[in-house]
Enzyme design. Structure first.
Site, mmCIF file in Angstrom:
data_model
loop_
_atom_site.group_PDB
_atom_site.id
_atom_site.type_symbol
_atom_site.label_atom_id
_atom_site.label_comp_id
_atom_site.label_asym_id
_atom_site.label_seq_id
_atom_site.Cartn_x
_atom_site.Cartn_y
_atom_site.Cartn_z
ATOM 1 N N LEU A 1 0.747 -1.184 -0.121
ATOM 2 C CA LEU A 1 -0.061 0.010 0.032
ATOM 3 C C LEU A 1 0.839 1.273 0.110
ATOM 4 O O LEU A 1 0.520 2.249 -0.623
ATOM 5 C CB LEU A 1 -0.777 0.033 1.291
ATOM 6 C CG LEU A 1 -1.929 1.096 1.320
ATOM 7 C CD1 LEU A 1 -2.909 1.324 -0.031
ATOM 8 C CD2 LEU A 1 -2.659 1.337 2.426
ATOM 9 N N LYS A 2 1.982 1.287 0.781
ATOM 10 C CA LYS A 2 2.811 2.421 0.842
ATOM 11 C C LYS A 2 3.489 2.790 -0.604
ATOM 12 O O LYS A 2 3.491 3.971 -0.998
ATOM 13 C CB LYS A 2 3.975 2.148 1.835
ATOM 14 C CG LYS A 2 5.117 3.051 1.804
ATOM 15 C CD LYS A 2 4.602 4.705 2.279
ATOM 16 C CE LYS A 2 5.587 5.580 2.510
ATOM 17 N NZ LYS A 2 5.191 6.890 2.520
ATOM 18 N N LEU A 3 3.920 1.559 -1.160
ATOM 19 C CA LEU A 3 4.419 1.879 -2.419
ATOM 20 C C LEU A 3 3.449 2.505 -3.558
ATOM 21 O O LEU A 3 3.951 2.963 -4.558
ATOM 22 C CB LEU A 3 5.066 0.444 -3.197
ATOM 23 C CG LEU A 3 6.322 -0.029 -2.118
ATOM 24 C CD1 LEU A 3 7.287 -1.114 -2.594
ATOM 25 C CD2 LEU A 3 7.669 1.249 -2.218
#
Length: 290
Positions: free
Chosen positions: A162-164
């Protein structure tokens, strides 16, 4: 980033009559947290022996792997929780989860969205993934450092996915903003008019912030306007494009953005905010650098 997060966590603990134990590879950078009342630890191993919950914020995967090895060497108590807030590749987290399980430690991946100024203002969006009981245990601390916690399930590596994905969107916004503002420049339209249009159509602090940097050529990081470096962007875009290749999901915008960031780093601009990729686009358009 980590310093601002730690200061907010220390304030939270201080209100409960407790103190944060803190370590940093460069001791001087921990001074602001220690001045707030935090107690210095000489190593991650010492933190493991002292604390049942440990947070980490590292610059890259290699640093996180080294710090986690040091943490495990301190023989953390069974049931301890290690929470990592770094932007790392999902398989790095999977490797650390395996090592944590072998040591009887619970692992929560908790990367955050926001720049250092957002961290200082406690406006980070905090992601959380791991075992439900571990997440519940650390959520009060996450809330002390951010404006909300986004739970993405029990598989820690999905927090990194999700962060990427989020950083792919942010970097793509930067690329598109830079291309559009260059197009306007080349056709005689003022950047101020473009900025007003962007703010009117896309009322997002992220989009508005980068558009203003480009319009005013403010790519240097300052205490008042801290940035995310070109070099840091290359690390993140490297992970993003790798994830795309590994999962056979083409990311042509990410590949182009990475190319522009590398051009800026090669030109000696690695410390500038990653919005400086607009300089590569202007150069391609035959425009002079500011």
């Amino acid at each position: 980033m980590g310093s601002a997060m730690a200061i907010n966590l220390q304030k939270h603990l201080q209100g409960q009559g407790r103190a944060l134990h803190v370590h940093n590879r460069t001791k001087e950078k921990a001074a602001p947290v220690v001045r707030q009342g935090a107690q210095w630890a000489d190593s991650p191993a010492e933190l493991a022996a002292t604390c049942n919950v440990v947070f980490s914020v590292m610059a890259n995967d290699e640093a996180l792997l080294a710090v986690f090895e040091s943490y495990l060497s301190g023989h953390p108590k069974p049931g301890s929780v290690f929470v990592d807030c770094s932007t790392v590749y999902p398989s790095t987290t999977e490797e650390l989860v395996r090592k944590a399980q072998q040591a009887g430690v619970q692992y929560v991946a908790s990367p955050v969205f926001g720049r250092p100024d957002a961290a200082a203002a406690k406006k980070l969006l905090v992601v959380s993934a791991g075992a439900s009981d571990a997440k519940a245990r650390v959520q009060p601390y996450q809330e002390a450092m951010g404006r909300g916690v986004l739970d993405v399930g029990e598989a820690p590596h999905l927090a990194n996915v999700l962060k990427l994905t989020g950083n792919f969107y942010i970097s793509s916004f930067i690329e598109v903003l830079a291309e559009g503002m260059t197009l306007a420049d080349k056709n005689g339209l003022s950047r101020e008019h473009v900025l007003a249009m962007v703010n009117g159509l896309f009322p997002s602090p992220i989009i508005a912030g980068y558009a203003e940097r480009m319009a005013k050529d403010q790519f240097e990081s300052t205490p008042e306007n801290p940035g995310f470096s070109v070099t840091g962007g290359i690390k993140d875009l490297g992970h993003i494009t790798r994830l795309g290749r590994d999962s056979q999901a083409p990311l042509p915008i990410a590949e182009l953005t990475l190319q522009h960031l590398k051009e800026q780093e090669g030109g000696g601009h690695g410390d500038l905010d990653w919005g400086a990729l607009t300089l590569s686009i202007r150069k391609a358009a035959g425009m002079h650098a500011p």
